[in-house]
Design a protein around this motif. Structure first.
Motif, short mmCIF file in Angstrom:
data_model
loop_
_atom_site.label_atom_id
_atom_site.label_comp_id
_atom_site.label_asym_id
_atom_site.label_seq_id
_atom_site.Cartn_x
_atom_site.Cartn_y
_atom_site.Cartn_z
N ALA A 160 0.73 -1.28 0.06
CA ALA A 160 0.08 0.05 0.04
C ALA A 160 0.76 1.24 -0.02
O ALA A 160 0.54 2.22 -0.63
CB ALA A 160 -0.90 -0.13 1.14
N VAL A 211 -3.69 -0.10 -5.03
CA VAL A 211 -3.74 1.26 -4.50
C VAL A 211 -3.11 2.36 -5.40
O VAL A 211 -3.57 3.55 -5.50
CB VAL A 211 -2.71 1.24 -3.22
N ARG A 230 -8.25 8.44 -5.39
CA ARG A 230 -7.75 8.96 -4.20
C ARG A 230 -7.64 7.87 -3.05
O ARG A 230 -8.56 7.00 -3.11
CB ARG A 230 -8.97 10.09 -3.67
N VAL A 231 -6.66 8.04 -2.14
CA VAL A 231 -6.33 7.16 -1.11
C VAL A 231 -7.45 7.16 -0.21
O VAL A 231 -7.56 8.14 0.82
CB VAL A 231 -5.22 7.23 -0.57
N VAL A 236 -8.32 1.22 0.06
CA VAL A 236 -7.18 0.44 0.50
C VAL A 236 -7.66 -0.91 1.40
O VAL A 236 -6.87 -1.84 1.13
CB VAL A 236 -6.42 1.24 1.64
N THR A 238 -2.61 3.25 6.59
CA THR A 238 -2.25 3.93 5.10
C THR A 238 -2.97 5.33 4.98
O THR A 238 -2.33 6.23 4.62
CB THR A 238 -2.70 3.08 4.07
N VAL A 239 -4.19 5.39 5.30
CA VAL A 239 -4.70 6.64 5.24
C VAL A 239 -4.37 7.77 5.93
O VAL A 239 -4.07 8.79 5.78
CB VAL A 239 -6.24 6.33 5.37
N THR A 292 -1.09 8.90 4.74
CA THR A 292 -1.30 9.72 3.53
C THR A 292 -1.73 11.15 3.91
O THR A 292 -1.27 12.27 3.23
CB THR A 292 -2.39 9.35 2.77
N LEU A 342 3.45 8.24 -0.18
CA LEU A 342 2.98 7.35 -1.31
C LEU A 342 3.62 8.02 -2.73
O LEU A 342 2.87 8.35 -3.57
CB LEU A 342 1.59 7.29 -1.16
N ARG A 384 2.32 6.83 -6.27
CA ARG A 384 1.13 7.12 -6.91
C ARG A 384 1.25 8.59 -7.96
O ARG A 384 0.82 8.54 -8.87
CB ARG A 384 -0.03 7.64 -5.97
#
Length: 206
Positions: free
Chosen positions: A67, A124, A129-130, A135, A188-189, A192, A199, A202
């Motif tokens: 991720a 991912v 958008r994350v 995720v 992960t969120v 971010t 990240l 991306r």
């Protein structure tokens, strides 16, 4: 005419370098996540209901590697860990290491770790958008579904237990793996939002 239409050689090398080569920062991130997966194995492992394959927290590290690092770098982090384990370092859950683990009941799951990290990262990377849900789906598909798809047939083959029975025994893994996928999505969120540059895949590979 040729010089006017062809891109400069230096520009071509730069683009290829961005996509294929690891710079120092990327190498450090790969090493960091390999270490993270190893650390998640320190609490040990737990075998339930006579299952030959133990429950381990290392799957969470595999999901996070994909991720956060992306498909290629996430898979490379897992491969780094497995290479060190193959060399004899006790980095797998329960202090396991050496070539023997790659011919045992867990061998398919270890291969699934690499494929799973790659699939999580790939999904991912494709998100607009994350988000937590995005995720979470990636972690469930790659970190659970793909790992099981590799692990269960090999476990059945090595142990001699029929595949349906092996799958039934492995249902003990499922609640914990779902919780790990939830944790992966939340972490992960949060990463971010706190540090969007984390990240990088991306923007560089997506």
């Amino acid at each position: 005419m040729t010089e006017a239409t062809e891109p400069p050689a230096g520009a071509t090398r730069t683009v290829r370098g961005d996509r294929r080569a690891l710079d120092a920062a990327d190498a450090a991130r790969v090493a960091t996540f390999a270490a993270l997966i190893a650390v998640l194995g320190l609490p040990g492992s737990l075998s339930l209901f006579g299952n030959a394959v133990p429950i381990t927290l290392q799957t969470l590290g595999v999901m996070l590697a994909g991720a956060v690092l992306g498909a290629r770098r996430g898979a490379l982090a897992v491969l780094t860990l497995l290479a060190l384990a193959a060399a004899g370092l006790p980095l797998l859950a329960g202090g396991r290491g050496g070539l023997g683990v790659f011919v045992g009941p867990s061998a398919g799951y270890l291969a699934g770790f690499v494929a799973g990290a790659f699939v999580v990262g790939l999904m991912v990377e494709r998100l607009r958008r994350v988000t937590f849900t995005g995720v979470l789906v990636a972690a469930l598909v790659g970190g659970v579904g793909v790992v099981y798809a590799f692990g269960l047939p090999v476990q059945a083959l090595v142990t001699g237990v029929p595949l349906p029975q092996t799958a039934w025994l492995s249902l003990a893994f499922l609640p914990g793996d779902v919780l790990k996928a939830v944790a992966c999505a939340g972490i992960t969120v949060a990463v971010t939002r706190a540090y969007p540059a984390a990240l990088r895949h991306r923007t560089r590979e997506g």
